[in-house]
Write a protein that holds these residues in place. Structure first.
Motif, mmCIF file in Angstrom:
data_model
loop_
_atom_site.group_PDB
_atom_site.id
_atom_site.type_symbol
_atom_site.label_atom_id
_atom_site.label_comp_id
_atom_site.label_asym_id
_atom_site.label_seq_id
_atom_site.Cartn_x
_atom_site.Cartn_y
_atom_site.Cartn_z
ATOM 1 N N ARG A 140 51.536 42.880 45.885
ATOM 2 C CA ARG A 140 52.240 41.732 45.298
ATOM 3 C C ARG A 140 51.348 40.502 45.268
ATOM 4 N NH1 ARG A 140 56.410 43.834 48.561
ATOM 5 N NH2 ARG A 140 55.996 42.275 50.152
ATOM 6 N N ILE A 141 50.594 40.304 46.338
ATOM 7 C CA ILE A 141 49.691 39.151 46.408
ATOM 8 C C ILE A 141 48.604 39.253 45.338
ATOM 9 C CG2 ILE A 141 47.889 38.081 47.820
ATOM 10 C CD1 ILE A 141 49.644 38.690 50.277
ATOM 11 N N VAL A 142 48.028 40.436 45.200
ATOM 12 C CA VAL A 142 46.961 40.628 44.220
ATOM 13 C C VAL A 142 47.494 40.484 42.800
ATOM 14 C CG1 VAL A 142 45.354 42.321 43.252
ATOM 15 C CG2 VAL A 142 45.535 42.042 45.730
ATOM 16 N N GLN A 143 48.679 40.992 42.535
ATOM 17 C CA GLN A 143 49.243 40.879 41.185
ATOM 18 C C GLN A 143 49.450 39.423 40.794
ATOM 19 O OE1 GLN A 143 49.736 43.433 38.875
ATOM 20 N NE2 GLN A 143 49.869 41.580 37.627
ATOM 21 N N ARG A 144 49.902 38.613 41.731
ATOM 22 C CA ARG A 144 50.045 37.180 41.430
ATOM 23 C C ARG A 144 48.682 36.562 41.135
ATOM 24 N NH1 ARG A 144 53.710 37.073 45.922
ATOM 25 N NH2 ARG A 144 52.132 35.999 47.174
ATOM 26 N N GLU A 150 42.768 34.651 38.787
ATOM 27 C CA GLU A 150 41.816 34.509 39.889
ATOM 28 C C GLU A 150 40.928 35.735 40.041
ATOM 29 O OE1 GLU A 150 43.208 32.430 43.653
ATOM 30 O OE2 GLU A 150 45.120 33.057 42.788
ATOM 31 N N VAL A 151 41.485 36.894 39.797
ATOM 32 C CA VAL A 151 40.744 38.146 39.956
ATOM 33 C C VAL A 151 41.036 39.055 38.771
ATOM 34 C CG1 VAL A 151 40.683 38.082 42.482
ATOM 35 C CG2 VAL A 151 42.637 39.130 41.314
ATOM 36 N N PRO A 152 40.150 40.003 38.470
ATOM 37 C CA PRO A 152 40.381 40.920 37.345
ATOM 38 C C PRO A 152 41.477 41.938 37.650
ATOM 39 C CG PRO A 152 38.388 41.527 38.520
ATOM 40 C CD PRO A 152 38.824 40.212 39.093
ATOM 41 N N GLU A 153 42.004 42.543 36.610
ATOM 42 C CA GLU A 153 43.065 43.530 36.770
ATOM 43 C C GLU A 153 42.587 44.771 37.514
ATOM 44 O OE1 GLU A 153 44.783 44.493 33.034
ATOM 45 O OE2 GLU A 153 45.563 42.459 32.674
ATOM 46 N N THR A 154 41.293 44.974 37.566
ATOM 47 C CA THR A 154 40.736 46.145 38.247
ATOM 48 C C THR A 154 40.667 45.978 39.765
ATOM 49 O OG1 THR A 154 38.513 45.250 37.864
ATOM 50 C CG2 THR A 154 39.358 46.845 36.255
ATOM 51 N N GLU A 193 37.738 34.293 58.780
ATOM 52 C CA GLU A 193 36.497 35.068 58.679
ATOM 53 C C GLU A 193 36.719 36.383 57.933
ATOM 54 O OE1 GLU A 193 34.544 33.421 62.873
ATOM 55 O OE2 GLU A 193 35.491 35.409 62.771
ATOM 56 N N ILE A 194 37.846 37.034 58.211
ATOM 57 C CA ILE A 194 38.148 38.297 57.541
ATOM 58 C C ILE A 194 38.318 38.092 56.038
ATOM 59 C CG2 ILE A 194 39.910 40.098 57.272
ATOM 60 C CD1 ILE A 194 40.427 39.775 60.318
ATOM 61 N N ILE A 195 39.074 37.072 55.664
ATOM 62 C CA ILE A 195 39.336 36.843 54.242
ATOM 63 C C ILE A 195 38.071 36.381 53.533
ATOM 64 C CG2 ILE A 195 40.762 35.606 52.587
ATOM 65 C CD1 ILE A 195 42.109 37.763 54.476
ATOM 66 N N GLU A 196 37.214 35.654 54.225
ATOM 67 C CA GLU A 196 35.935 35.269 53.639
ATOM 68 C C GLU A 196 35.135 36.531 53.288
ATOM 69 O OE1 GLU A 196 33.305 32.348 52.258
ATOM 70 O OE2 GLU A 196 35.305 32.106 53.132
ATOM 71 N N LEU A 197 35.135 37.480 54.195
ATOM 72 C CA LEU A 197 34.434 38.739 53.954
ATOM 73 C C LEU A 197 35.055 39.484 52.787
ATOM 74 C CD1 LEU A 197 32.415 40.961 54.787
ATOM 75 C CD2 LEU A 197 34.172 41.806 56.359
ATOM 76 N N VAL A 198 36.388 39.542 52.737
ATOM 77 C CA VAL A 198 37.078 40.269 51.673
ATOM 78 C C VAL A 198 36.771 39.652 50.311
ATOM 79 C CG1 VAL A 198 39.350 40.795 50.689
ATOM 80 C CG2 VAL A 198 38.950 41.109 53.138
ATOM 81 N N LEU A 199 36.879 38.344 50.212
ATOM 82 C CA LEU A 199 36.726 37.687 48.914
ATOM 83 C C LEU A 199 35.273 37.605 48.466
ATOM 84 C CD1 LEU A 199 39.345 34.800 49.225
ATOM 85 C CD2 LEU A 199 39.590 37.013 48.103
ATOM 86 N N ASP A 200 34.396 37.258 49.384
ATOM 87 C CA ASP A 200 32.987 37.096 49.001
ATOM 88 C C ASP A 200 32.207 38.402 49.084
ATOM 89 O OD1 ASP A 200 33.663 34.490 48.760
ATOM 90 O OD2 ASP A 200 32.719 33.829 50.626
ATOM 91 N N GLY A 201 32.733 39.354 49.841
ATOM 92 C CA GLY A 201 32.030 40.608 50.001
ATOM 93 C C GLY A 201 32.682 41.719 49.199
ATOM 94 N N ALA A 202 33.891 42.111 49.593
ATOM 95 C CA ALA A 202 34.560 43.240 48.940
ATOM 96 C C ALA A 202 34.821 42.977 47.464
ATOM 97 C CB ALA A 202 35.872 43.548 49.655
ATOM 98 N N LEU A 203 35.189 41.723 47.128
ATOM 99 C CA LEU A 203 35.453 41.404 45.725
ATOM 100 C C LEU A 203 34.208 40.888 45.007
ATOM 101 C CD1 LEU A 203 38.957 39.680 45.932
ATOM 102 C CD2 LEU A 203 38.397 42.059 45.440
ATOM 103 N N GLY A 204 33.161 40.610 45.764
ATOM 104 C CA GLY A 204 31.920 40.198 45.156
ATOM 105 C C GLY A 204 31.974 38.831 44.515
ATOM 106 N N ARG A 205 32.864 37.967 45.019
ATOM 107 C CA ARG A 205 32.971 36.633 44.447
ATOM 108 C C ARG A 205 33.737 35.738 45.405
ATOM 109 N NH1 ARG A 205 37.327 35.556 40.052
ATOM 110 N NH2 ARG A 205 37.287 33.619 41.256
ATOM 111 N N SER A 206 33.669 34.431 45.165
ATOM 112 C CA SER A 206 34.465 33.487 45.929
ATOM 113 C C SER A 206 35.740 33.191 45.161
ATOM 114 C CB SER A 206 33.679 32.167 46.151
ATOM 115 O OG SER A 206 32.571 32.397 46.963
ATOM 116 N N ALA A 207 36.820 33.038 45.904
ATOM 117 C CA ALA A 207 38.098 32.698 45.264
ATOM 118 C C ALA A 207 38.632 31.444 45.917
ATOM 119 C CB ALA A 207 39.097 33.848 45.401
ATOM 120 N N SER A 208 39.252 30.611 45.153
ATOM 121 C CA SER A 208 39.781 29.353 45.667
ATOM 122 C C SER A 208 41.080 29.583 46.400
ATOM 123 C CB SER A 208 39.984 28.370 44.531
ATOM 124 O OG SER A 208 40.865 28.922 43.564
#
Length: 208
Positions: A140-144, A150-154, A193-208
């Protein structure tokens, strides 16, 4: 439908003791957290909740149905967040998860996962409810976030779930083994720290 006296008829299968359902759900998670699947009984839940066994069976026919509802009810509140940004939502979810893991309900969900993984046969529907609650919250969070651009559909919610829940699980196990409790400040720092890793690492980008 109403009775002849004009009072609403009770729904079949509902506990008649005031406040019983919430106490029973809490007691079920506490019982499981202490005893696991092998030692979990409806009698034990009834004693802990301070109700008769018949009150428990009025609502749940067996321990699988009771645990399934308990996990779904308590676990669903973790992902009930909407800060307006992906980073904010995931950070809040992580904080909620860490806090839940500190109490009986959260520890029960972890123990359910361990029991299910080590069992030679399927334990019950309640084990699936744990996974469903976790994935649904992040989905649900990702769909929003997708809807906001903010992020691609993939973007894959399952990978984000694995990162957040995996990190929180390992940190919770470590803190229990070391007999220490995470403070609210610890939780805030680790979540960031975890979310920083997820957004900048797993998603390969920074998100606001």
């Amino acid at each position: 439908m109403s009775t002849s006296q004009g009072e609403p008829r009770r729904g079949r299968g509902r506990p008649r003791t005031p406040g019983a359902e919430e106490r029973i759900i809490d007691a079920a998670l506490e019982e499981y957290g202490e005893h696991g699947w092998a030692g979990f009984t409806m009698d034990g839940v009834a004693r802990r909740a301070g109700v008769g066994k018949s009150t428990v069976y009025l609502r749940w026919q067996d321990k699988d149905s009771l645990l399934t509802e308990a996990v779904s009810t308590r676990g669903g509140t973790i992902g009930a967040v909407d800060t307006g940004s992906l980073r904010g939502d995931l950070t809040r979810l992580s904080e909620n998860l860490f806090r839940q893991f500190r109490d009986a309900a959260g520890w029960a969900s972890l123990r359910i996962t361990f029991d299910a993984a080590g069992a030679h046969e399927r334990l019950g529907r309640f084990t699936e409810a744990v996974a469903d609650v976790q994935v649904d919250a992040v989905a649900r969070i990702v769909q929003r976030a997708v809807d906001r651009g903010e992020v691609p559909e993939t973007t894959r919610p399952d990978w984000i779930t694995a990162c957040i829940y995996g990190a929180a699980t390992m940190e919770t196990l470590a803190s229990r083994l070391e007999a220490r409790e995470l403070s609210d400040e610890d939780i805030a720092q680790r979540s960031a720290e975890i979310i920083e890793l997820v957004l900048d690492g797993a998603l390969g980008r920074s998100a606001s």
